[in-house]
Motif scaffolding. Structure first.
Motif, PDB file in Angstrom:
ATOM      1  N   ASP A   1      34.385 -19.630   2.078  1.00  0.00           N
ATOM      2  CA  ASP A   1      33.845 -19.836   3.427  1.00  0.00           C
ATOM      3  C   ASP A   1      32.635 -18.948   3.701  1.00  0.00           C
ATOM      4  N   GLY A   2      32.628 -17.761   3.114  1.00  0.00           N
ATOM      5  CA  GLY A   2      31.536 -16.833   3.380  1.00  0.00           C
ATOM      6  C   GLY A   2      30.469 -16.770   2.308  1.00  0.00           C
ATOM      7  N   LEU A   3      30.661 -17.495   1.191  1.00  0.00           N
ATOM      8  CA  LEU A   3      29.743 -17.350   0.061  1.00  0.00           C
ATOM      9  C   LEU A   3      28.361 -17.921   0.339  1.00  0.00           C
ATOM     10  N   THR A   4      28.288 -19.011   1.078  1.00  0.00           N
ATOM     11  CA  THR A   4      26.976 -19.600   1.352  1.00  0.00           C
ATOM     12  C   THR A   4      26.074 -18.591   2.049  1.00  0.00           C
ATOM     13  N   ALA A   5      26.637 -17.915   3.058  1.00  0.00           N
ATOM     14  CA  ALA A   5      25.841 -16.911   3.775  1.00  0.00           C
ATOM     15  C   ALA A   5      25.543 -15.712   2.894  1.00  0.00           C
ATOM     16  N   GLU A   6      26.537 -15.246   2.137  1.00  0.00           N
ATOM     17  CA  GLU A   6      26.319 -14.043   1.335  1.00  0.00           C
ATOM     18  C   GLU A   6      25.361 -14.297   0.179  1.00  0.00           C
TER      19      GLU A   6
ATOM     20  N   GLU B   1      23.091 -16.578   0.276  1.00  0.00           N
ATOM     21  CA  GLU B   1      21.850 -17.073   0.881  1.00  0.00           C
ATOM     22  C   GLU B   1      21.372 -18.328   0.155  1.00  0.00           C
ATOM     23  N   ALA B   2      22.338 -19.231  -0.111  1.00  0.00           N
ATOM     24  CA  ALA B   2      22.025 -20.465  -0.829  1.00  0.00           C
ATOM     25  C   ALA B   2      23.087 -21.506  -0.517  1.00  0.00           C
ATOM     26  N   ASP B   3      22.679 -22.767  -0.482  1.00  0.00           N
ATOM     27  CA  ASP B   3      23.621 -23.860  -0.266  1.00  0.00           C
ATOM     28  C   ASP B   3      24.371 -24.117  -1.568  1.00  0.00           C
TER      29      ASP B   3
ATOM     30  N   ALA C   1      38.754 -28.335  -0.140  1.00  0.00           N
ATOM     31  CA  ALA C   1      37.296 -28.436  -0.092  1.00  0.00           C
ATOM     32  C   ALA C   1      36.716 -28.975  -1.390  1.00  0.00           C
ATOM     33  N   ARG C   2      35.418 -29.047  -1.397  1.00  0.00           N
ATOM     34  CA  ARG C   2      34.641 -29.436  -2.573  1.00  0.00           C
ATOM     35  C   ARG C   2      33.396 -28.563  -2.605  1.00  0.00           C
ATOM     36  N   ALA C   3      32.775 -28.443  -3.789  1.00  0.00           N
ATOM     37  CA  ALA C   3      31.498 -27.750  -3.931  1.00  0.00           C
ATOM     38  C   ALA C   3      30.759 -28.351  -5.110  1.00  0.00           C
ATOM     39  N   GLU C   4      29.445 -28.143  -5.156  1.00  0.00           N
ATOM     40  CA  GLU C   4      28.629 -28.709  -6.237  1.00  0.00           C
ATOM     41  C   GLU C   4      28.559 -27.707  -7.373  1.00  0.00           C
ATOM     42  N   ARG C   5      29.423 -27.923  -8.371  1.00  0.00           N
ATOM     43  CA  ARG C   5      29.674 -26.867  -9.356  1.00  0.00           C
ATOM     44  C   ARG C   5      28.477 -26.511 -10.207  1.00  0.00           C
ATOM     45  N   TRP C   6      27.626 -27.448 -10.620  1.00  0.00           N
ATOM     46  CA  TRP C   6      26.502 -27.049 -11.471  1.00  0.00           C
ATOM     47  C   TRP C   6      25.354 -26.469 -10.657  1.00  0.00           C
TER      48      TRP C   6
ATOM     49  N   PRO D   1      25.349 -21.205 -10.830  1.00  0.00           N
ATOM     50  CA  PRO D   1      24.055 -20.548 -11.072  1.00  0.00           C
ATOM     51  C   PRO D   1      23.501 -19.844  -9.834  1.00  0.00           C
ATOM     52  N   ARG D   2      23.696 -20.426  -8.647  1.00  0.00           N
ATOM     53  CA  ARG D   2      23.196 -19.764  -7.438  1.00  0.00           C
ATOM     54  C   ARG D   2      23.998 -18.509  -7.128  1.00  0.00           C
ATOM     55  N   LEU D   3      25.273 -18.524  -7.421  1.00  0.00           N
ATOM     56  CA  LEU D   3      26.077 -17.315  -7.265  1.00  0.00           C
ATOM     57  C   LEU D   3      25.636 -16.253  -8.269  1.00  0.00           C
ATOM     58  N   ALA D   4      25.265 -16.683  -9.478  1.00  0.00           N
ATOM     59  CA  ALA D   4      24.752 -15.730 -10.472  1.00  0.00           C
ATOM     60  C   ALA D   4      23.435 -15.113  -9.997  1.00  0.00           C
ATOM     61  N   ASP D   5      22.566 -15.934  -9.397  1.00  0.00           N
ATOM     62  CA  ASP D   5      21.318 -15.396  -8.831  1.00  0.00           C
ATOM     63  C   ASP D   5      21.620 -14.307  -7.808  1.00  0.00           C
ATOM     64  N   ALA D   6      22.595 -14.595  -6.938  1.00  0.00           N
ATOM     65  CA  ALA D   6      22.952 -13.616  -5.909  1.00  0.00           C
ATOM     66  C   ALA D   6      23.563 -12.363  -6.526  1.00  0.00           C
ATOM     67  N   ALA D   7      24.377 -12.533  -7.577  1.00  0.00           N
ATOM     68  CA  ALA D   7      24.956 -11.375  -8.261  1.00  0.00           C
ATOM     69  C   ALA D   7      23.856 -10.506  -8.875  1.00  0.00           C
ATOM     70  N   ALA D   8      22.840 -11.149  -9.426  1.00  0.00           N
ATOM     71  CA  ALA D   8      21.722 -10.394  -9.993  1.00  0.00           C
ATOM     72  C   ALA D   8      21.010  -9.585  -8.910  1.00  0.00           C
ATOM     73  N   ARG D   9      20.892 -10.172  -7.726  1.00  0.00           N
ATOM     74  CA  ARG D   9      20.274  -9.436  -6.623  1.00  0.00           C
ATOM     75  C   ARG D   9      21.136  -8.250  -6.184  1.00  0.00           C
ATOM     76  N   LYS D  10      22.447  -8.345  -6.448  1.00  0.00           N
ATOM     77  CA  LYS D  10      23.349  -7.232  -6.133  1.00  0.00           C
ATOM     78  C   LYS D  10      23.281  -6.138  -7.193  1.00  0.00           C
ATOM     79  N   GLY D  11      22.559  -6.400  -8.284  1.00  0.00           N
ATOM     80  CA  GLY D  11      22.400  -5.383  -9.317  1.00  0.00           C
ATOM     81  C   GLY D  11      23.047  -5.706 -10.646  1.00  0.00           C
ATOM     82  N   VAL D  12      23.698  -6.875 -10.777  1.00  0.00           N
ATOM     83  CA  VAL D  12      24.303  -7.251 -12.059  1.00  0.00           C
ATOM     84  C   VAL D  12      23.196  -7.590 -13.051  1.00  0.00           C
ATOM     85  N   ALA D  13      23.235  -6.993 -14.221  1.00  0.00           N
ATOM     86  CA  ALA D  13      22.303  -7.337 -15.294  1.00  0.00           C
ATOM     87  C   ALA D  13      22.897  -8.514 -16.068  1.00  0.00           C
ATOM     88  N   ILE D  14      22.252  -9.671 -16.019  1.00  0.00           N
ATOM     89  CA  ILE D  14      22.765 -10.880 -16.655  1.00  0.00           C
ATOM     90  C   ILE D  14      21.868 -11.230 -17.829  1.00  0.00           C
ATOM     91  N   ALA D  15      22.489 -11.472 -18.984  1.00  0.00           N
ATOM     92  CA  ALA D  15      21.731 -11.802 -20.188  1.00  0.00           C
ATOM     93  C   ALA D  15      22.249 -13.107 -20.770  1.00  0.00           C
TER      94      ALA D  15
END
Length: 446
Positions: A87-92, A94-96, A159-164, A168-182
């Motif tokens: 419920d809160g992930l879209t806002a956190e 910052e992506a649909d 619920a439902r969500a668009e998995r592909w 990736p958008r959650l990964a983008d947000a994680a990277a902004r939180k400081g996660v180094a993704i390779a």
């Protein structure tokens, strides 16, 4: 339309690889991404290594369901938490993410299906879910009933969500939180020192870390076996198809015993077989036949055994089980596990859709794909420390349930790694259940 992520998809995360971290997460599916997300939120320095592409495998190939309905009762508390997190992930983020609470409906073709649904309601009520049993007329109020459904089970808050898109958008947000993704960074081995984990050895060098999370999906057992630890994990091929845009006649997700469907944000419906599984027979399939047999026998009519696992699949006959740290590994030889869909099953899906909804006709298929579901004999995951490899935490075997529950499991694993109270009973998900004489069998799920 965006299709599942494949090996030739451009890499998004190609920055420099840190040489040390507090925690290394192996695997860029929803479980790995959300574990890294919650660790970073707690100020932990995290590196996430993905051999191919973020969400390239089952995290972009599943049905896109976010459901409490029909789960094993042991999963329900984590799934309830997961939905709250969604419920809160879209806002956190910052992506649909395509997340919508549109409900999930199981339609019954036979009275005995209704009886199974009614039996599962005991667990729904115990957890305060809004799940309800539907009559034939009530099913028809939700869906055209040309298929002759005699009843159903509905959880409106699912619920439902668009998995592909979402992962990736959650990964983008994680990277902004400081996660180094390779990406394009396979972990070849755990780096062991003094009998415990000291980091990982990747194709791009070593990363020092005294804690590692293995969330490698269908590949987890192969890496574990390289270090002498075995789990009874097999991979099941699952075919999925996407229709071209259709009029919206149902906004949520629904299934019966023959097929499942879900409305997508692009105006089409995702279709999948209801109870149809394909096992490639490889060495591990023979090794673990005994614990898997009760489940296979119960689903025998919907199980197809394929004669050989292709080369470099996790359970392929010619897939190496041992390699040196400076050798190219199976993880690099198959960056993204991208099995071909069962085309005959896709045509049967079109027929079933036409039978259920004749006013819409036989749908045009815009895309079809398959994924390899990492499954366990009791159809629930392993979420536990690996006693034989101190410093390693295992989160695998989601058994086709991982996308929806992923945010909840990620939070749990992050706290498990950090030595904090996880807030849920993980007894059913312990690794030792396969060696302590416990009876291994699926729970009362649907």
């Amino acid at each position: 339309m965006t299709f599942p992520i494949r090996a030739d998809s451009p890499a998004t995360f190609a920055g420099p690889l840190p040489r040390a971290a507090d925690v290394v997460v192996i695997g860029g599916g929803v479980i790995g991404v959300m574990t890294a997300w919650f660790l970073a939120r707690r100020g932990v320095k995290v590196v996430l290594c993905e051999k191919g592409r973020i969400a390239g495998e089952q995290s972009s190939r599943n049905w896109g369901w976010v459901r409490k309905q029909g789960r094993d009762p042991a999963e329900l508390p984590i799934m309830i938490e997961a939905l709250t997190i969604w419920d809160g992930l879209t806002a956190e983020a910052e992506a649909d993410l395509g997340f919508r609470r549109t409900g999930i409906l199981y339609a019954a073709k036979r009275p005995e299906d209704v009886a199974r649904y009614e039996a599962w309601l005991v667990h729904a009520r115990a957890h305060g879910l809004d799940t309800k049993l539907l009559s034939r007329a009530e099913v028809e109020a939700h869906l055209p009933n040309a298929a002759g459904w005699v009843g159903g089970l509905l959880t409106p808050s699912d619920a439902r969500a668009e998995r592909w898109i979402a992962v990736p958008r959650l990964a983008d947000a994680a990277a902004r939180k400081g996660v180094a993704i390779a990406e394009d960074c396979a972990v070849r081995a755990l780096d062991m020192a003094g009998g415990r984990v000291a980091g990982v050895v990747t194709e791009r060098g070593r990363i020092a870390a005294d804690r590692v999370v293995l969330a490698g999906g269908a590949w987890s057992s192969l890496l574990l076996a390289r270090h002498g630890a075995r789990i009874p994990q097999l991979s099941v091929r699952a075919t999925v198809a996407a229709t071209a845009p259709l009029p919206e006649f149902y906004s949520g997700a629904a299934s019966d015993s023959t097929f499942a469907m879900r409305r997508r944000a692009d105006g089409g419906y995702t279709l999948a077989p209801g109870h149809f599984h394909e096992f490639f027979i490889g060495p591990d399939a023979f090794r673990h036949l005994k614990p898997f047999w009760p489940h296979i026998r119960a689903e025998l009519s919907g199980t197809r055994l394929l004669p050989a696992a292709p080369r470099f699949y996790p359970d392929g006959w010619f897939t190496p089980r041992h390699w040196a740290e400076d050798q190219v590994t199976p993880f690099e030889r198959m960056r993204v596990l991208d099995p071909a869909p069962n085309r005959a099953e896709v045509e049967r899906l079109r027929d079933r859709f036409d039978h259920a909804f004749p006013a819409l006709g036989r749908p045009a298929i815009a895309a079809a794909w398959a994924g390899m579901i990492d499954t366990m004999p009791d159809v629930v995951p392993v979420i536990d420390h690996v006693a034989a490899l101190p410093g390693l935490t295992l989160a695998t075997g989601m058994s086709g349930h991982g996308f929806g529950i992923g945010p909840g499991v990620g939070r749990v694993v992050a706290d498990l790694v950090a030595g904090r109270a996880v807030g849920h009973d993980l007894t059913r998900f312990r690794l030792s259940r396969f060696t302590d004489g416990s009876k291994i069998e699926p729970g009362p799920s649907l």
